[in-house]
Design a protein around this motif. Structure first.
Motif, short mmCIF file in Angstrom:
data_model
loop_
_atom_site.label_atom_id
_atom_site.label_comp_id
_atom_site.label_asym_id
_atom_site.label_seq_id
_atom_site.Cartn_x
_atom_site.Cartn_y
_atom_site.Cartn_z
N SER A 105 51.21 41.35 29.85
CA SER A 105 50.37 42.35 29.20
C SER A 105 48.94 41.90 28.98
CB SER A 105 50.99 42.76 27.86
OG SER A 105 51.07 41.64 27.00
N ARG A 106 48.60 40.66 29.30
CA ARG A 106 47.21 40.23 29.16
C ARG A 106 46.52 40.06 30.50
NH1 ARG A 106 47.31 35.13 25.54
NH2 ARG A 106 49.37 34.87 26.46
N ASN A 107 47.11 40.62 31.53
CA ASN A 107 46.50 40.56 32.85
C ASN A 107 45.96 41.95 33.19
OD1 ASN A 107 45.71 39.32 35.16
ND2 ASN A 107 47.74 39.14 36.06
N ASN A 108 45.68 42.19 34.40
CA ASN A 108 45.14 43.46 34.92
C ASN A 108 44.08 44.09 34.02
OD1 ASN A 108 46.94 44.78 33.00
ND2 ASN A 108 48.54 44.79 34.54
N ASN A 109 44.31 45.31 33.54
CA ASN A 109 43.23 45.98 32.81
C ASN A 109 42.76 45.21 31.59
OD1 ASN A 109 44.43 47.31 30.16
ND2 ASN A 109 45.96 47.66 31.75
N HIS A 110 43.66 44.48 30.95
CA HIS A 110 43.25 43.69 29.78
C HIS A 110 42.23 42.61 30.17
CE1 HIS A 110 45.77 45.27 26.58
NE2 HIS A 110 46.73 45.41 27.46
N ALA A 111 42.43 42.01 31.32
CA ALA A 111 41.48 40.99 31.78
C ALA A 111 40.12 41.60 32.08
CB ALA A 111 42.03 40.28 33.02
N TYR A 112 40.09 42.84 32.53
CA TYR A 112 38.82 43.49 32.83
C TYR A 112 38.05 43.82 31.55
CZ TYR A 112 41.78 44.35 36.95
OH TYR A 112 42.65 44.21 38.00
N TRP A 113 38.80 44.27 30.54
CA TRP A 113 38.16 44.52 29.25
C TRP A 113 37.68 43.21 28.63
CZ3 TRP A 113 36.66 49.12 27.50
CH2 TRP A 113 37.27 50.27 28.01
#
Length: 391
Positions: free
Chosen positions: A224-232
């Motif tokens: 849950s801390r990858n993909n969109n979270h990494a972009y934010w």
């Protein structure tokens, strides 16, 4: 810039190790060890980034906007009462556990999240609203900027978010820090030296918290801390770096942005977001917003983004646009009916940023009737900031 430079280091923080799944992307270990340094060298191409806070540029001209004719339709708004800052946030996710797509909302968990984040939502709205008023109503700009600074200083003095947070609490810190950093840059001239010191120290601490939370090798997997979270997170660090004159944070945000563009597949989709099943379209749009703002910030600060990466970002914007016009596109991709059946006007907010980067008369006409578009975590009123139209 030397390709062998060490990756930026962030202060050690007392976060608990992630308990999420640790399946890695093939390049995960390489990115964790060398990625930020190598990508930064490639992105900057030997350029030096701005050395002073005032030399970091927003993608729009604040002074020019405040010199525009007064909009008589905007009414004065008193500065809202101060909101008590939360030292820590311990709430959990709203999604049911055991669901591989992380797409099923548990009503009780959602209610608990809403209650836990009530002061955060209230504060974020105040900051985004008042910062936007300072731009679209020059006659009230001074009062609005002073209000923004007063509220930010209150939360900085109360050390908001700096306690031991849950993962969800860290997410709120990451999203909120973008709002606060952008509003502070727009309102900094109204702050006293003491207020600047407190606010910038607080923003910097949050930015380094985000940097540390998203720089661990264990997080570059399917969790849950990858993909969109990494972009934010990339946007958080870039924005806070601009606001607090922290080149380390700005550099990391830019390098992580370039890495994110490699996540976009040839068809213009994000594989990890497609795994969200019925929320795939929703999360593609959610991931697109920060990437577009990072692209605009990169352009404003003469940071070179490789052409293939920008082309990939354009493909992503096109795929989201296609999905918004016909959600069944994503239904066919995922095999599941999408939560976005008929997009609400607010779900097109990303389009203001896309138009700022790639003018498109068809898209401009398509979204014109529902302006202004507002997105708290992208700074507030996106139409006044990016549409570049006379008032």
């Amino acid at each position: 810039m030397d390709l062998t430079m060490a990756a930026p280091k962030a202060p050690a923080l007392a976060h608990k190790p992630s308990q999420d799944a640790t399946e890695r992307r093939p390049h995960g270990a390489i990115w964790a060890q060398q990625g930020p340094a190598l990508l930064l060298a490639l992105v900057l191409g030997g350029q030096a980034l701005p050395a002073l806070a005032n030399n970091f540029k927003l993608p729009y001209e604040v002074a020019a906007m405040r010199a525009m004719p007064v909009d008589p339709s905007v009414r004065p708004r008193p500065c809202p009462d101060l909101v008590n800052p939360p030292f820590q946030l311990q709430h959990g996710s709203r999604y049911k556990r055991g669901d591989g797509s992380i797409s099923q909302v548990d009503p009780q968990l959602a209610a608990a999240e809403i209650e836990a984040t009530r002061p955060v939502r209230q504060f974020n709205r105040i900051i985004a609203d008042m910062a936007s008023i300072s731009l679209k109503a020059p006659q009230f700009a001074t009062a609005a900027m002073e209000c923004v600074v007063r509220h930010l200083d209150h939360w900085a003095s109360g050390r908001a978010y700096l306690g031991e947070n849950s993962n969800q609490g860290e997410y709120e810190k990451k999203w909120g820090s973008i709002t606060y950093a952008l509003a502070y840059i727009e309102s900094r001239q109204a702050a006293t030296p003491a207020q600047r010191t407190r606010i910038e120290a607080w923003l910097s601490r949050m930015g380094h918290d985000v940097h540390a939370f998203y720089s661990r090798p264990a997080i570059w997997g399917l969790n849950s801390r990858n993909n969109n979270h990494a972009y934010w997170a990339a946007l958080s660090c870039a924005a806070v770096g601009m606001a607090s004159n922290d080149q380390e944070l700005f550099h990391w945000g830019m390098s992580r942005f370039v890495a994110a563009l490699d996540d976009i597949d040839p068809s213009g989709h994000l594989p990890l977001e497609l795994r969200r099943g019925p929320r795939a379209l929703e999360y593609h749009a959610f991931a697109l917003g920060p990437l577009l703002l990072l692209a605009a910030i990169a352009k404003a600060n003469a940071v070179t983004v490789p052409a293939p990466g920008l082309a990939a970002l354009h493909r992503l914007a096109d795929s989201v646009r296609a999905g918004m016009l016909d959600p069944d596109v994503f239904t066919r991709l995922t095999g599941q009916k999408q939560t976005i059946v008929k997009p609400r006007p607010a779900e097109w907010a990303w389009a203001e940023l896309a138009l700022h980067i790639w003018p498109d008369s068809t898209l401009d006409r398509q979204i014109a009737k529902d302006r202004p578009y507002f997105h708290i975590w992208l700074g507030g009123d996106l139409s006044i900031r990016y549409a570049n139209r006379p008032r």
